[in-house]
Design a protein around this motif. Structure first.
Motif, PDB file in Angstrom:
ATOM      1  N   GLY A  73    -112.918  62.403 -58.222  1.00  0.00           N
ATOM      2  CA  GLY A  73    -111.911  61.371 -57.974  1.00  0.00           C
ATOM      3  C   GLY A  73    -111.916  60.266 -59.003  1.00  0.00           C
ATOM      4  O   GLY A  73    -110.987  59.454 -59.055  1.00  0.00           O
ATOM      5  N   MET A  74    -112.967  60.212 -59.822  1.00  0.00           N
ATOM      6  CA  MET A  74    -113.030  59.209 -60.879  1.00  0.00           C
ATOM      7  C   MET A  74    -112.594  59.867 -62.196  1.00  0.00           C
ATOM      8  O   MET A  74    -111.994  60.891 -62.216  1.00  0.00           O
ATOM      9  N   GLY A  75    -112.930  59.303 -63.298  1.00  0.00           N
ATOM     10  CA  GLY A  75    -112.535  59.857 -64.587  1.00  0.00           C
ATOM     11  C   GLY A  75    -112.439  58.751 -65.613  1.00  0.00           C
ATOM     12  O   GLY A  75    -112.722  57.575 -65.328  1.00  0.00           O
ATOM     13  N   ASP A  76    -112.046  59.103 -66.815  1.00  0.00           N
ATOM     14  CA  ASP A  76    -111.991  58.131 -67.898  1.00  0.00           C
ATOM     15  C   ASP A  76    -110.991  57.010 -67.631  1.00  0.00           C
ATOM     16  O   ASP A  76    -111.213  55.861 -68.018  1.00  0.00           O
ATOM     17  N   ALA A  77    -109.873  57.352 -66.989  1.00  0.00           N
ATOM     18  CA  ALA A  77    -108.858  56.326 -66.723  1.00  0.00           C
ATOM     19  C   ALA A  77    -109.409  55.256 -65.785  1.00  0.00           C
ATOM     20  O   ALA A  77    -109.241  54.049 -66.029  1.00  0.00           O
ATOM     21  N   LYS A  78    -110.071  55.684 -64.706  1.00  0.00           N
ATOM     22  CA  LYS A  78    -110.659  54.724 -63.764  1.00  0.00           C
ATOM     23  C   LYS A  78    -111.787  53.945 -64.428  1.00  0.00           C
ATOM     24  O   LYS A  78    -111.963  52.755 -64.182  1.00  0.00           O
ATOM     25  N   TYR A  79    -112.564  54.625 -65.270  1.00  0.00           N
ATOM     26  CA  TYR A  79    -113.655  53.930 -65.974  1.00  0.00           C
ATOM     27  C   TYR A  79    -113.085  52.829 -66.867  1.00  0.00           C
ATOM     28  O   TYR A  79    -113.610  51.709 -66.897  1.00  0.00           O
ATOM     29  N   ALA A  80    -112.015  53.149 -67.577  1.00  0.00           N
ATOM     30  CA  ALA A  80    -111.388  52.146 -68.444  1.00  0.00           C
ATOM     31  C   ALA A  80    -110.862  50.971 -67.631  1.00  0.00           C
ATOM     32  O   ALA A  80    -111.011  49.804 -68.024  1.00  0.00           O
ATOM     33  N   GLN A  81    -110.257  51.247 -66.480  1.00  0.00           N
ATOM     34  CA  GLN A  81    -109.749  50.182 -65.622  1.00  0.00           C
ATOM     35  C   GLN A  81    -110.884  49.286 -65.135  1.00  0.00           C
ATOM     36  O   GLN A  81    -110.764  48.057 -65.118  1.00  0.00           O
ATOM     37  N   LEU A  82    -111.992  49.919 -64.730  1.00  0.00           N
ATOM     38  CA  LEU A  82    -113.130  49.155 -64.215  1.00  0.00           C
ATOM     39  C   LEU A  82    -113.707  48.244 -65.286  1.00  0.00           C
ATOM     40  O   LEU A  82    -114.020  47.072 -65.027  1.00  0.00           O
ATOM     41  N   GLN A  83    -113.849  48.761 -66.504  1.00  0.00           N
ATOM     42  CA  GLN A  83    -114.381  47.948 -67.599  1.00  0.00           C
ATOM     43  C   GLN A  83    -113.423  46.819 -67.970  1.00  0.00           C
ATOM     44  O   GLN A  83    -113.846  45.730 -68.352  1.00  0.00           O
ATOM     45  N   ALA A  84    -112.124  47.080 -67.847  1.00  0.00           N
ATOM     46  CA  ALA A  84    -111.137  46.037 -68.127  1.00  0.00           C
ATOM     47  C   ALA A  84    -111.249  44.903 -67.116  1.00  0.00           C
ATOM     48  O   ALA A  84    -111.158  43.717 -67.467  1.00  0.00           O
ATOM     49  N   VAL A  85    -111.464  45.250 -65.845  1.00  0.00           N
ATOM     50  CA  VAL A  85    -111.643  44.227 -64.802  1.00  0.00           C
ATOM     51  C   VAL A  85    -112.863  43.365 -65.117  1.00  0.00           C
ATOM     52  O   VAL A  85    -112.827  42.132 -65.018  1.00  0.00           O
ATOM     53  N   LEU A  86    -113.959  44.021 -65.506  1.00  0.00           N
ATOM     54  CA  LEU A  86    -115.191  43.304 -65.819  1.00  0.00           C
ATOM     55  C   LEU A  86    -115.002  42.381 -67.014  1.00  0.00           C
ATOM     56  O   LEU A  86    -115.448  41.221 -66.998  1.00  0.00           O
ATOM     57  N   GLU A  87    -114.328  42.856 -68.036  1.00  0.00           N
ATOM     58  CA  GLU A  87    -114.111  42.040 -69.231  1.00  0.00           C
ATOM     59  C   GLU A  87    -113.176  40.870 -68.934  1.00  0.00           C
ATOM     60  O   GLU A  87    -113.365  39.768 -69.469  1.00  0.00           O
ATOM     61  N   MET A  88    -112.171  41.069 -68.091  1.00  0.00           N
ATOM     62  CA  MET A  88    -111.296  39.960 -67.709  1.00  0.00           C
ATOM     63  C   MET A  88    -112.081  38.879 -66.968  1.00  0.00           C
ATOM     64  O   MET A  88    -111.848  37.688 -67.178  1.00  0.00           O
ATOM     65  N   ALA A  89    -113.013  39.304 -66.116  1.00  0.00           N
ATOM     66  CA  ALA A  89    -113.849  38.335 -65.399  1.00  0.00           C
ATOM     67  C   ALA A  89    -114.696  37.540 -66.386  1.00  0.00           C
ATOM     68  O   ALA A  89    -114.824  36.314 -66.269  1.00  0.00           O
ATOM     69  N   ARG A  90    -115.280  38.226 -67.380  1.00  0.00           N
ATOM     70  CA  ARG A  90    -116.084  37.532 -68.392  1.00  0.00           C
ATOM     71  C   ARG A  90    -115.239  36.518 -69.160  1.00  0.00           C
ATOM     72  O   ARG A  90    -115.664  35.376 -69.389  1.00  0.00           O
ATOM     73  N   ARG A  91    -114.054  36.934 -69.576  1.00  0.00           N
ATOM     74  CA  ARG A  91    -113.207  36.051 -70.380  1.00  0.00           C
ATOM     75  C   ARG A  91    -112.692  34.872 -69.569  1.00  0.00           C
ATOM     76  O   ARG A  91    -112.563  33.758 -70.097  1.00  0.00           O
ATOM     77  N   THR A  92    -112.412  35.107 -68.286  1.00  0.00           N
ATOM     78  CA  THR A  92    -111.980  34.007 -67.422  1.00  0.00           C
ATOM     79  C   THR A  92    -113.067  32.961 -67.299  1.00  0.00           C
ATOM     80  O   THR A  92    -112.815  31.752 -67.415  1.00  0.00           O
ATOM     81  N   LEU A  93    -114.304  33.408 -67.079  1.00  0.00           N
ATOM     82  CA  LEU A  93    -115.415  32.468 -66.959  1.00  0.00           C
ATOM     83  C   LEU A  93    -115.697  31.792 -68.299  1.00  0.00           C
ATOM     84  O   LEU A  93    -116.064  30.611 -68.340  1.00  0.00           O
TER      85      LEU A  93
END
Length: 224
Positions: A73-93
């Motif tokens: 149920g996961m895959g590269d697309a979901k992995y990319a989305q998850l990393q994007a969420v994490l990076e947005m959180a870092r940049r927001t902070l």
């Protein structure tokens, strides 16, 4: 039963809109990210399976791409989305701590350093350089080491502080082992950094230790 058949008040998205994100469990938050489940499993069921598989939400975010993408149920697309969420959180902070005095928003600094250094598999040493108003003017990785140690040179930190015209510095490093106590070597290094920076009239305000979910302040513990 698919989430669309649940009572409206129990659906993660509707629950978030009605009560805020803090009212949701980790599985419910992750379900909103996943959007859909698998045949016979709702998105919430799939989220619970993921959390159980990786052990925690933090471990899920830190999972290597092959391990994450190998889960059904996961895959590269979901992995990319998850990393994007994490990076947005870092940049927001990062924007948050740059927009105000680091001393006026210590929790934002903690959260940023935690996101930056948590779940690294080697020790990493970073420095936040501050201006006279204690606003962040730069964040740089100063050293990266093995599983158990890193080499930090006080003169290199002082050189970068001079180059950035910094008035103060906050440093941080992680313990990949998860050990939250500062070693004697950590405390000795902190004293050496403070002494070297003092020679160029720059203050070392604090040293943070990131270990698992904990972000410990040397200043608060009297380790400086």
């Amino acid at each position: 039963m698919p989430i669309t058949d649940w009572p409206s008040a129990e659906r993660p998205r509707e629950k978030l809109l009605a009560h805020g994100a803090e009212a949701l469990s980790e599985a419910e938050l992750l379900a909103i990210f996943l959007r859909v489940g698998l045949p016979g499993k709702s998105a919430v069921d799939l989220a619970r399976d993921l959390l159980k598989h990786f052990g925690s939400l933090a471990a899920l975010f830190a999972a290597p791409r092959p391990a994450f993408s190998a889960v059904p149920g996961m895959g590269d697309a979901k992995y990319a989305q998850l990393q994007a969420v994490l990076e947005m959180a870092r940049r927001t902070l990062n924007e948050e701590i740059r927009g105000s005095s680091a001393l006026d928003s210590p929790e934002a600094v903690r959260r940023y350093l935690g996101l930056l250094l948590r779940n690294r598999d080697v020790e990493v040493f970073v420095a936040l350089f501050l201006d006279t108003g204690h606003r962040v003017i730069g964040c740089e990785e100063m050293a990266r080491g093995s599983l158990s140690e890193t080499r930090v040179y006080p003169r290199e930190l002082a050189r970068r502080a001079l180059a950035l015209n910094a008035a103060a510095v906050i440093v941080a490093h992680n313990h990949p082992s998860g050990r939250a106590d500062a070693s004697e070597a950590d405390r000795l290094l902190t004293r050496q950094l403070a002494q070297t920076l003092a020679l160029i009239d720059v203050r070392l305000l604090d040293h943070f230790l990131v270990a698992g979910h904990r972000v410990e302040s040397f200043a608060e513990h009297g380790w400086m």
